[in-house]
Design a protein around this motif. Structure first.
Motif, PDB file in Angstrom:
ATOM      1  N   PHE A  32     112.358  57.451  32.089  1.00 52.75           N
ATOM      2  CA  PHE A  32     113.038  56.201  31.780  1.00 52.75           C
ATOM      3  C   PHE A  32     112.106  55.166  31.148  1.00 52.75           C
ATOM      4  O   PHE A  32     112.571  54.196  30.576  1.00 52.75           O
TER       5      PHE A  32
ATOM      6  N   LEU B 190     119.091  64.099  20.291  1.00 54.95           N
ATOM      7  CA  LEU B 190     117.939  63.411  20.862  1.00 54.95           C
ATOM      8  C   LEU B 190     116.875  64.455  21.148  1.00 54.95           C
ATOM      9  O   LEU B 190     117.085  65.359  21.951  1.00 54.95           O
ATOM     10  N   ASP B 191     115.730  64.352  20.434  1.00 54.49           N
ATOM     11  CA  ASP B 191     114.629  65.292  20.678  1.00 54.49           C
ATOM     12  C   ASP B 191     113.783  64.742  21.803  1.00 54.49           C
ATOM     13  O   ASP B 191     113.160  63.695  21.655  1.00 54.49           O
TER      14      ASP B 191
ATOM     15  N   VAL C   9     111.438  61.328  37.196  1.00 50.12           N
ATOM     16  CA  VAL C   9     112.516  60.821  36.341  1.00 50.12           C
ATOM     17  C   VAL C   9     112.132  59.460  35.775  1.00 50.12           C
ATOM     18  O   VAL C   9     112.449  59.134  34.635  1.00 50.12           O
TER      19      VAL C   9
ATOM     20  N   ALA D 158     110.742  55.625  28.573  1.00 50.24           N
ATOM     21  CA  ALA D 158     111.078  55.710  27.154  1.00 50.24           C
ATOM     22  C   ALA D 158     111.989  54.569  26.726  1.00 50.24           C
ATOM     23  O   ALA D 158     111.906  54.084  25.596  1.00 50.24           O
ATOM     24  N   PHE D 159     112.880  54.122  27.638  1.00 50.85           N
ATOM     25  CA  PHE D 159     113.800  53.048  27.275  1.00 50.85           C
ATOM     26  C   PHE D 159     113.066  51.734  27.102  1.00 50.85           C
ATOM     27  O   PHE D 159     113.444  50.890  26.303  1.00 50.85           O
TER      28      PHE D 159
ATOM     29  N   GLY E 283     110.822  63.848  23.965  1.00 53.59           N
ATOM     30  CA  GLY E 283     109.394  63.725  23.708  1.00 53.59           C
ATOM     31  C   GLY E 283     109.050  63.689  22.233  1.00 53.59           C
ATOM     32  O   GLY E 283     107.880  63.761  21.868  1.00 53.59           O
ATOM     33  N   GLY E 284     110.053  63.568  21.363  1.00 59.87           N
ATOM     34  CA  GLY E 284     109.779  63.462  19.939  1.00 59.87           C
ATOM     35  C   GLY E 284     109.439  64.785  19.276  1.00 59.87           C
ATOM     36  O   GLY E 284     109.050  64.803  18.114  1.00 59.87           O
TER      37      GLY E 284
ATOM     38  N   MET F  76     116.981  55.685  17.297  1.00 54.34           N
ATOM     39  CA  MET F  76     116.720  56.346  18.596  1.00 54.34           C
ATOM     40  C   MET F  76     118.019  56.559  19.356  1.00 54.34           C
ATOM     41  O   MET F  76     118.799  55.633  19.524  1.00 54.34           O
TER      42      MET F  76
ATOM     43  N   ILE G 225     118.807  60.347  43.354  1.00 54.64           N
ATOM     44  CA  ILE G 225     117.496  60.212  43.999  1.00 54.64           C
ATOM     45  C   ILE G 225     117.411  58.902  44.771  1.00 54.64           C
ATOM     46  O   ILE G 225     116.975  58.871  45.924  1.00 54.64           O
TER      47      ILE G 225
ATOM     48  N   ASP H  99     110.993  52.147  23.776  1.00 53.12           N
ATOM     49  CA  ASP H  99     111.794  52.529  22.621  1.00 53.12           C
ATOM     50  C   ASP H  99     111.227  53.753  21.890  1.00 53.12           C
ATOM     51  O   ASP H  99     110.976  53.728  20.694  1.00 53.12           O
ATOM     52  N   VAL H 100     110.983  54.814  22.651  1.00 52.90           N
ATOM     53  CA  VAL H 100     110.586  56.098  22.082  1.00 52.90           C
ATOM     54  C   VAL H 100     111.547  57.139  22.662  1.00 52.90           C
ATOM     55  O   VAL H 100     112.266  56.832  23.601  1.00 52.90           O
ATOM     56  N   PRO H 101     111.580  58.379  22.105  1.00 49.29           N
ATOM     57  CA  PRO H 101     112.485  59.382  22.679  1.00 49.29           C
ATOM     58  C   PRO H 101     112.198  59.656  24.143  1.00 49.29           C
ATOM     59  O   PRO H 101     111.052  59.560  24.581  1.00 49.29           O
ATOM     60  N   PHE H 102     113.261  60.006  24.864  1.00 47.62           N
ATOM     61  CA  PHE H 102     113.190  60.297  26.302  1.00 47.62           C
ATOM     62  C   PHE H 102     112.081  61.299  26.582  1.00 47.62           C
ATOM     63  O   PHE H 102     111.891  62.258  25.852  1.00 47.62           O
ATOM     64  N   LEU H 103     111.339  61.070  27.651  1.00 50.53           N
ATOM     65  CA  LEU H 103     110.266  61.951  28.121  1.00 50.53           C
ATOM     66  C   LEU H 103     109.075  62.049  27.165  1.00 50.53           C
ATOM     67  O   LEU H 103     108.314  63.010  27.224  1.00 50.53           O
ATOM     68  N   THR H 104     108.908  61.077  26.271  1.00 50.69           N
ATOM     69  CA  THR H 104     107.701  61.069  25.437  1.00 50.69           C
ATOM     70  C   THR H 104     106.499  60.783  26.316  1.00 50.69           C
ATOM     71  O   THR H 104     106.565  59.954  27.212  1.00 50.69           O
TER      72      THR H 104
ATOM     73  N   PHE I 298     111.728  60.625  41.994  1.00 51.14           N
ATOM     74  CA  PHE I 298     111.892  59.320  41.358  1.00 51.14           C
ATOM     75  C   PHE I 298     110.779  59.062  40.345  1.00 51.14           C
ATOM     76  O   PHE I 298     111.025  58.573  39.247  1.00 51.14           O
TER      77      PHE I 298
ATOM     78  N   ASN J  52     118.435  57.470  22.542  1.00 53.88           N
ATOM     79  CA  ASN J  52     118.167  57.672  23.970  1.00 53.88           C
ATOM     80  C   ASN J  52     119.416  57.622  24.834  1.00 53.88           C
ATOM     81  O   ASN J  52     119.428  58.148  25.938  1.00 53.88           O
TER      82      ASN J  52
END
Lengths: 140, 493
Positions: free
Chosen positions: A84, B59-60, A80, A86-87, B62-63, B1, B17, A90-95, A77, B3
């Motif tokens: 989340f 969607l990249d 992951v 990122a939401f 981590g940018g 974005m 999970i 407001d940046v790309p996922f997993l930044t 959790f 996402n």
């Protein structure tokens, strides 16, 4: 016949702390040196496995009252959850985000959100390894 | 974005999970799982329409810009598949609610279904070859658990076979990726495609493509389907339906993606081999489908026939044939789920899986019987239903390129499909009823409603071909012109 394994138990009491310290060191060193969440978690779980072997399962379960399946779930959790985040920002996922902070005693330290992800990985590894060991050691 | 793109994979993972913490609250488990599937349906529809306006979305993570990071790519083909996956998953979940039983539900059944869906959706959406491998493993690990969950003797036997064969093919997959990485030095799919186009498809690369074909053929049951009938007949009905509808389709998707995006320079060799494999699996599947009296075996061999049919479209490789493949893929996912659900329900009400031991079911369960009739004519490809348009377009493609052998095999196999299911229909539904009205198993609404919904979906897909036409032709167009894909990934800043 009851086996008197006092030497094993005494040594374990000391060694477990060394293993736990090594696990934490490996976990924190992961960003710049060999180490990280996976190996840290594995070493951490080896300490638990040692305890389970030397003492009996009931004693340790009383001393460490975690449900290790839930530990694994909590770890997943966290991992992951950092994605989340990122939401929210407001940046790309997993930044990942990082910053330099002046902590008392440690001085200037780089703190990153990757550490939270790695903490999740470590918890998953601990949870999974201990769950496997405990499940196969049970009498069916 | 963009996402939103990650949600079809990330939402099921998160739900899976969270459900581990609420292991005993079955109502909550059901609600969350169903909610996630509905959310995915909505997201897929929204994405499909956005792709029509803006082209391929990416969607990249981590940018990190491609080719350096992992990315998710949504083109029409993958999002269509995500949409159908979510619909099928939602309906199979509905069926599971009233059929799977408390003991399964308490053993984290819904968590694993969610992980399975996450793996499937991730495989469709990813734009990175190694990430595709990881998503395959997510899907496979969940399927290992679902096939063995319950712990009956036959389940353990078949799950050992299933696990061994999939571990082996995953290992081949890793080796194929290693070879390709060694040859072209990148793992980003668009970048691989570009590198291969620059260097020309050398014999070495063609050899690597054959390793990939072996891997995905093992996963999708193309010719190498020996593990499939056994594995698909042992899990509970709802799980078997999910497997029959989704798992082999991921292998098919991977074959289509790999051979339209990477290895399209030497079609005389590669696509001919795919055509041969598809033809042989049509023959083998047809023999299997008429050879058995066990309903589950017949249904499983029908999956093999479907795989062969779809890949004929790829082997031919014209616009019409690829559109046909995509239509047939959509149709096949829905109808195979329906077929597995119906077969499982028949076995449950008749108490036996053998055709000889049931007859006259239509007297006891009229609606159920006519649903089976619908799925039968839909699979055979009768015009108002969804199987028709795919078969026509694939037929058109084979005629355009003069592959008359494949044409003959494809349409003969349709007759075999019709015959194998008609045999079930005549033996089991018609004739003197063997269940008296006193001791018939009551047909639960929870079993019937999912089947009705899936039948409605196959009728809707057949009648609404016009609605799907722009999306499907866009998907086929992107598959035929890899440059569109590459431009969207590498040169669209």
């Amino acid at each position: 016949m009851k086996i008197n394994n006092v030497i094993l138990r005494t040594v374990t009491r000391i060694v477990v702390y060394i293993i736990l310290t090594l696990a934490v060191y490996l976990f924190l060193a992961g960003h710049n040196n060999p180490g990280g969440g996976f190996i840290g978690g594995l070493v951490l779980s080896s300490a638990f496995v040692l305890l389970f072997i030397v003492f009996d399962i009931e004693t340790i379960e009383k001393a460490i009252p975690f449900d290790f399946k839930k530990v694994a779930a909590l770890g997943a959790f966290l991992a992951v959850g950092t994605g989340f985040g990122a939401f929210v920002f407001d940046v790309p996922f997993l930044t990942q985000a990082f910053g330099y902070f002046n902590l008392p005693f440690f001085g200037e330290v780089e703190l990153t959100t990757v550490t939270i992800f790695e903490l999740g990985v470590a918890l998953v590894v601990v949870g999974v390894v201990v769950t496997i060991i405990l499940s196969i050691s049970e009498d069916v | 974005m963009n996402n939103l793109l990650v949600l079809p994979m990330a939402l099921p993972v998160l739900a899976g999970i969270i459900l581990i913490f609420f292991r005993n609250q079955i109502k909550l488990q059901r609600g969350i799982s169903l909610g996630v599937s509905f959310a995915n349906i909505g997201i897929a529809i929204y994405l499909l329409n956005r792709i029509q306006e803006e082209g391929i979305l990416r969607l990249d993570f981590g940018g990190w810009e491609p080719p350096f990071g992992i990315l998710f790519v949504a083109d029409s083909f993958s999002v269509i598949l995500v949409l159908i996956t979510s619909i099928v998953a939602a309906i199979c979940l509905l069926y599971a609610f009233s059929s799977i039983g408390k003991s399964h539900e308490k053993m984290l059944f819904y968590s694993f279904v969610n992980f399975l869906i996450a793996g499937v959706n991730g495989s469709f959406l990813t734009g990175d070859l190694f990430n595709l491998y990881v998503n395959f493993e997510v899907m496979l690990l969940a399927s290992y658990v679902l096939i063995a969950l319950g712990g009956k003797k036959i389940q353990l036997r078949e799950s050992i076979k299933y696990v061994v064969i999939n571990v082996l093919s995953s290992w081949f997959f890793l080796i194929a990726i290693a070879y390709l990485y060694g040859s072209v030095g990148t793992l980003n799919m668009a970048h691989i495609s570009e590198r291969i186009a620059e260097s020309g498809q050398t014999p070495l690369l063609t050899g690597i493509s054959m390793v990939f074909l072996t891997v995905f053929a093992l996963k999708s049951g193309l010719l190498l389907y020996f593990w499939l009938p056994g594995s698909y007949s042992v899990p509970p009905t709802a799980v078997a339906a999910l497997f029959g509808a989704l798992l082999t389709k991921v292998g098919i998707y991977a074959i289509i993606r790999v051979f339209t995006l990477f290895f399209y320079h030497d079609p005389d060799f590669t696509h001919t081999i795919i055509g041969i494999l598809a033809g042989v699996s049509l023959i083998g599947g047809s023999i299997g489908a008429v050879a058995y009296k066990d309903i589950r075996q017949i249904v499983s061999y029908n999956v093999v026939i479907g795989v062969g049919f779809i890949l004929i479209g790829l082997s031919v490789g014209t616009q019409a044939a690829l559109e046909g493949s995509i239509y047939y893929l959509m149709h096949d996912m829905i109808v195979k789920a329906l077929l597995f659900l119906l077969a499982g329900t028949m076995i449950k009400v008749a108490g036996s899986a053998s055709m000889d031991e049931m007859s006259g079911l239509i007297r006891n369960y009229p609606l159920f019987g006519w649903l089976f009739f619908i799925v039968m004519i839909s699979l055979a490809g009768m015009p108002p239903l969804s199987g028709f348009i795919g078969k026509v377009l694939i037929g058109q493609g084979t005629v355009e390129t003069g592959s008359y052998v494949l044409l003959a095999l494809a349409f003969l196999s349709s007759i075999v499909v019709l015959y194998s299911l008609l045999r079930i229909f005549l033996n089991c539904f018609w004739g003197e009823t063997m269940i008296s009205f006193e001791d018939e198993v009551p047909m639960k609404m929870g079993w019937l409603i999912p089947c009705v919904l899936l039948s409605a979906a196959t009728i809707g897909l057949g009648l609404g071909t016009e609605v799907f036409a722009p999306y499907v032709s866009d998907a086929a167009n992107t598959l035929l012109n890899p440059q569109i894909y590459i431009d969207a990934i590498l040169y669209d800043k």
